[in-house]
Design an enzyme around this catalytic site. Structure first.
Site, PDB file in Angstrom:
ATOM      1  N   ASP A  43       3.656   3.121  16.776  1.00  8.99           N
ATOM      2  CA  ASP A  43       2.688   4.210  16.966  1.00  8.99           C
ATOM      3  C   ASP A  43       1.616   4.132  15.884  1.00  8.99           C
ATOM      4  O   ASP A  43       1.887   4.376  14.711  1.00  8.99           O
ATOM      5  CB  ASP A  43       3.407   5.566  16.867  1.00  8.99           C
ATOM      6  CG  ASP A  43       2.445   6.721  17.111  1.00  8.99           C
ATOM      7  OD1 ASP A  43       2.274   7.092  18.287  1.00  8.99           O
ATOM      8  OD2 ASP A  43       1.839   7.226  16.139  1.00  8.99           O
ATOM      9  N   TYR A  48      -5.872   5.729  11.432  1.00  8.56           N
ATOM     10  CA  TYR A  48      -4.939   5.205  10.423  1.00  8.56           C
ATOM     11  C   TYR A  48      -5.518   3.964   9.726  1.00  8.56           C
ATOM     12  O   TYR A  48      -5.032   3.560   8.678  1.00  8.56           O
ATOM     13  CB  TYR A  48      -3.568   4.857  11.020  1.00  8.56           C
ATOM     14  CG  TYR A  48      -2.827   5.994  11.693  1.00  8.56           C
ATOM     15  CD1 TYR A  48      -3.258   7.323  11.580  1.00  8.56           C
ATOM     16  CD2 TYR A  48      -1.677   5.763  12.447  1.00  8.56           C
ATOM     17  CE1 TYR A  48      -2.584   8.359  12.211  1.00  8.56           C
ATOM     18  CE2 TYR A  48      -1.000   6.804  13.074  1.00  8.56           C
ATOM     19  CZ  TYR A  48      -1.467   8.093  12.960  1.00  8.56           C
ATOM     20  OH  TYR A  48      -0.792   9.114  13.589  1.00  8.56           O
ATOM     21  N   LYS A  73      -4.646   5.922  19.399  1.00  9.80           N
ATOM     22  CA  LYS A  73      -5.226   7.242  19.712  1.00  9.80           C
ATOM     23  C   LYS A  73      -6.718   7.250  19.409  1.00  9.80           C
ATOM     24  O   LYS A  73      -7.151   6.618  18.442  1.00  9.80           O
ATOM     25  CB  LYS A  73      -4.546   8.333  18.857  1.00  9.80           C
ATOM     26  CG  LYS A  73      -3.022   8.200  18.776  1.00  9.80           C
ATOM     27  CD  LYS A  73      -2.369   9.275  17.938  1.00  9.80           C
ATOM     28  CE  LYS A  73      -0.893   8.976  17.724  1.00  9.80           C
ATOM     29  NZ  LYS A  73      -0.592   8.164  16.522  1.00  9.80           N
ATOM     30  N   HIS A 106      -6.164  12.283  20.208  1.00 13.30           N
ATOM     31  CA  HIS A 106      -5.420  12.539  18.974  1.00 13.30           C
ATOM     32  C   HIS A 106      -5.254  14.047  18.677  1.00 13.30           C
ATOM     33  O   HIS A 106      -4.182  14.488  18.292  1.00 13.30           O
ATOM     34  CB  HIS A 106      -6.117  11.832  17.804  1.00 13.30           C
ATOM     35  CG  HIS A 106      -5.220  11.512  16.665  1.00 13.30           C
ATOM     36  ND1 HIS A 106      -5.358  10.389  15.894  1.00 13.30           N
ATOM     37  CD2 HIS A 106      -4.155  12.171  16.143  1.00 13.30           C
ATOM     38  CE1 HIS A 106      -4.426  10.374  14.950  1.00 13.30           C
ATOM     39  NE2 HIS A 106      -3.680  11.443  15.077  1.00 13.30           N
TER      40      HIS A 106
HETATM   41  N1  LIG Z   1      -0.486  12.594  16.313  1.00 10.84           N
HETATM   42  C1  LIG Z   1      -0.601  13.066  15.104  1.00 10.84           C
HETATM   43  O1  LIG Z   1      -1.477  13.900  14.817  1.00 10.84           O
HETATM   44  C2  LIG Z   1       0.323  12.592  14.044  1.00 10.84           C
HETATM   45  C3  LIG Z   1       0.370  13.272  12.806  1.00 10.84           C
HETATM   46  C4  LIG Z   1       1.281  12.801  11.847  1.00 10.84           C
HETATM   47  C5  LIG Z   1       2.079  11.706  12.134  1.00 10.84           C
HETATM   48  N2  LIG Z   1       1.981  11.050  13.340  1.00 10.84           N
HETATM   49  C6  LIG Z   1       2.818   9.879  13.669  1.00 10.84           C
HETATM   50  O2  LIG Z   1       4.181  10.183  13.373  1.00 10.84           O
HETATM   51  C7  LIG Z   1       4.681   9.215  12.459  1.00 10.84           C
HETATM   52  C8  LIG Z   1       5.763   9.806  11.597  1.00 10.84           C
HETATM   53  O3  LIG Z   1       5.310  10.952  10.904  1.00 10.84           O
HETATM   54  P1  LIG Z   1       5.022  10.990   9.333  1.00 10.84           P
HETATM   55  O4  LIG Z   1       4.631   9.633   8.874  1.00 10.84           O
HETATM   56  O5  LIG Z   1       4.063  12.089   9.114  1.00 10.84           O
HETATM   57  O6  LIG Z   1       6.370  11.481   8.676  1.00 10.84           O
HETATM   58  P2  LIG Z   1       7.950  11.205   8.818  1.00 10.84           P
HETATM   59  O7  LIG Z   1       8.228  10.039   9.680  1.00 10.84           O
HETATM   60  O8  LIG Z   1       8.559  12.519   9.154  1.00 10.84           O
HETATM   61  O9  LIG Z   1       8.332  10.896   7.315  1.00 10.84           O
HETATM   62  C9  LIG Z   1       7.895   9.764   6.636  1.00 10.84           C
HETATM   63  C10 LIG Z   1       8.317   9.898   5.181  1.00 10.84           C
HETATM   64  O10 LIG Z   1       9.744   9.917   5.107  1.00 10.84           O
HETATM   65  C11 LIG Z   1      10.207   8.855   4.311  1.00 10.84           C
HETATM   66  N3  LIG Z   1      11.410   8.301   4.983  1.00 10.84           N
HETATM   67  C12 LIG Z   1      11.442   7.566   6.117  1.00 10.84           C
HETATM   68  N4  LIG Z   1      12.699   7.252   6.442  1.00 10.84           N
HETATM   69  C13 LIG Z   1      13.492   7.789   5.478  1.00 10.84           C
HETATM   70  C14 LIG Z   1      14.883   7.784   5.260  1.00 10.84           C
HETATM   71  N5  LIG Z   1      15.711   7.157   6.091  1.00 10.84           N
HETATM   72  N6  LIG Z   1      15.353   8.435   4.159  1.00 10.84           N
HETATM   73  C15 LIG Z   1      14.511   9.084   3.308  1.00 10.84           C
HETATM   74  N7  LIG Z   1      13.184   9.121   3.484  1.00 10.84           N
HETATM   75  C16 LIG Z   1      12.672   8.471   4.557  1.00 10.84           C
HETATM   76  C17 LIG Z   1       9.074   7.843   4.242  1.00 10.84           C
HETATM   77  O11 LIG Z   1       9.102   7.151   3.020  1.00 10.84           O
HETATM   78  P3  LIG Z   1       8.761   5.561   2.834  1.00 10.84           P
HETATM   79  O12 LIG Z   1       7.699   5.184   3.815  1.00 10.84           O
HETATM   80  O13 LIG Z   1       8.306   5.512   1.419  1.00 10.84           O
HETATM   81  O14 LIG Z   1      10.052   4.827   3.064  1.00 10.84           O
HETATM   82  C18 LIG Z   1       7.859   8.750   4.318  1.00 10.84           C
HETATM   83  O15 LIG Z   1       7.562   9.292   3.041  1.00 10.84           O
HETATM   84  C19 LIG Z   1       3.410   8.783  11.698  1.00 10.84           C
HETATM   85  O16 LIG Z   1       3.604   7.610  10.960  1.00 10.84           O
HETATM   86  C20 LIG Z   1       2.439   8.664  12.836  1.00 10.84           C
HETATM   87  O17 LIG Z   1       2.661   7.464  13.553  1.00 10.84           O
HETATM   88  C21 LIG Z   1       1.120  11.496  14.286  1.00 10.84           C
END
Ligand SMILES: NC(=O)c1ccc[n+]([C@@H]2O[C@H](COP(=O)([O-])OP(=O)(O)OC[C@H]3O[C@@H](n4cnc5c(N)ncnc54)[C@H](OP(=O)(O)O)[C@@H]3O)[C@@H](O)[C@H]2O)c1
Length: 274
Positions: A43, A48, A73, A106
């Site tokens: 994704d 990004y 997106k 988005h």
């Molecule tokens: N459509 C939208 O508006 C929107 C908005 C936000 C996000 N997104 C999408 O959703 C994806 C995920 O959301 P997100 O990146 O905001 O947050 P998330 O996946 O909820 O959390 C990511 C964070 O958690 C840590 N992490 C990952 N796996 C872990 C584990 N097993 N144990 C402990 N910590 C862990 C990562 O650290 P490290 O990377 O340092 O390991 C990073 O700091 C994004 O990457 C993006 O593709 C979309």
């Protein structure tokens, strides 16, 4: 696990999110690690700034393109019919791909009120076979209602913030009625305190799993598509190792009780930046 979208296209229910993953070696390495571990769904988004690296990793991985599900997106500043068609070409060329599996609006950006025209451009891309499926992101119910009444292709997903502190029950129910799957962003609450929550930790220890694995499993069992982000190889692996256990009804109820309707990201109803 694979879900079937409302247009018959199959999509892996668990993918790697790459927001805040740096363009260049960081994104290339993370995506390659994920593909080695078994992920088949990535994704990304124009904003990004790492579409080129995602495409490069796919090429370097040797995994056939058709086995990988790629979402990108259209960003808020590119909303509007013609602008979106142009933005799509830019994304596709950065990705170095011939087609995108899923293209999303988005954010609705209510102040601009261009999301219907933007989505109509996605319908055109879908009709022309440039994308296998189209959908939206960050659409609250009222925006979805307007979209459904003014366009003809029902979005396959609505990608929204969702985690145990923001369970999105009402929105999930509305989406389900319209055959739209809820896709969870920030599924781990951006690595926040949910990962050290006592209830989650006790469920985790009972199953011999980590807190992140329990939360990802909760998403899968309530039917969400889920896209945890990590740049850490051991976590990329850990987050995919969730198919050998099942949360019980009691576990699920305990996690449901953690809901506080609490966001870590912006509220889409008032998110107007671009
Ligand atoms: N459509 C939208 O508006 C929107 C908005 C936000 C996000 N997104 C999408 O959703 C994806 C995920 O959301 P997100 O990146 O905001 O947050 P998330 O996946 O909820 O959390 C990511 C964070 O958690 C840590 N992490 C990952 N796996 C872990 C584990 N097993 N144990 C402990 N910590 C862990 C990562 O650290 P490290 O990377 O340092 O390991 C990073 O700091 C994004 O990457 C993006 O593709 C979309």
């Amino acid at each position: 696990m694979i879900v079937t979208l409302n247009n018959g296209v199959k999509m892996p229910q668990l993918g790697l999110g790459v927001w805040r993953v740096e363009e260049g070696s960081q994104v290339v390495d993370s995506v390659k690690t994920a593909l080695e571990v078994g992920y088949r769904h990535i994704d990304t988004a124009a904003i990004y700034g790492n579409e080129a690296g995602v495409g490069e990793a796919i090429k370097q991985s040797g995994v056939p393109r058709e086995e990988i599900f790629v979402t990108t997106k259209v960003w808020n500043s590119d909303q509007g019919y013609e602008e979106t068609l142009k933005a799509f070409e830019t994304s596709l060329s950065k990705l170095g791909l011939d087609y995108v599996d899923l293209y999303l609006v988005h954010w609705p950006v209510p102040e601009r009120d261009l999301y219907v025209d933007t989505y109509k451009a996605l319908e055109k891309l879908y009709a022309d076979g440039r994308v296998r499926a189209i959908g939206v992101s960050n659409f609250p119910i009222e925006f979805l209602e307007k979209l459904l009444s003014e366009t003809s292709v029902v979005p396959v997903v609505n990608q929204v913030e969702c985690h145990p502190r923001l369970a999105q029950h009402e929105l999930r129910e509305f989406c389900a009625k319209h055959n739209i799957i809820l896709e969870a962003w920030s599924p781990l609450m951006q690595g926040g305190d949910i990962l050290t929550n006592e209830d989650i930790l006790s469920i985790a220890s009972k199953h011999g799993k980590t807190a992140a694995q329990v939360i990802i499993r909760w998403h899968l069992q309530i039917g969400n598509i889920v896209i945890p982000k990590s740049i850490t190889p051991s976590r990329i692996k850990e987050n995919f190792d969730v198919f050998d256990f099942e949360l019980t009804q009691d576990d699920m109820a305990q996690i449901h009780a953690l809901n506080q309707d609490k966001r870590v990201g912006p509220d889409p109803a008032v998110m107007n930046s671009y």
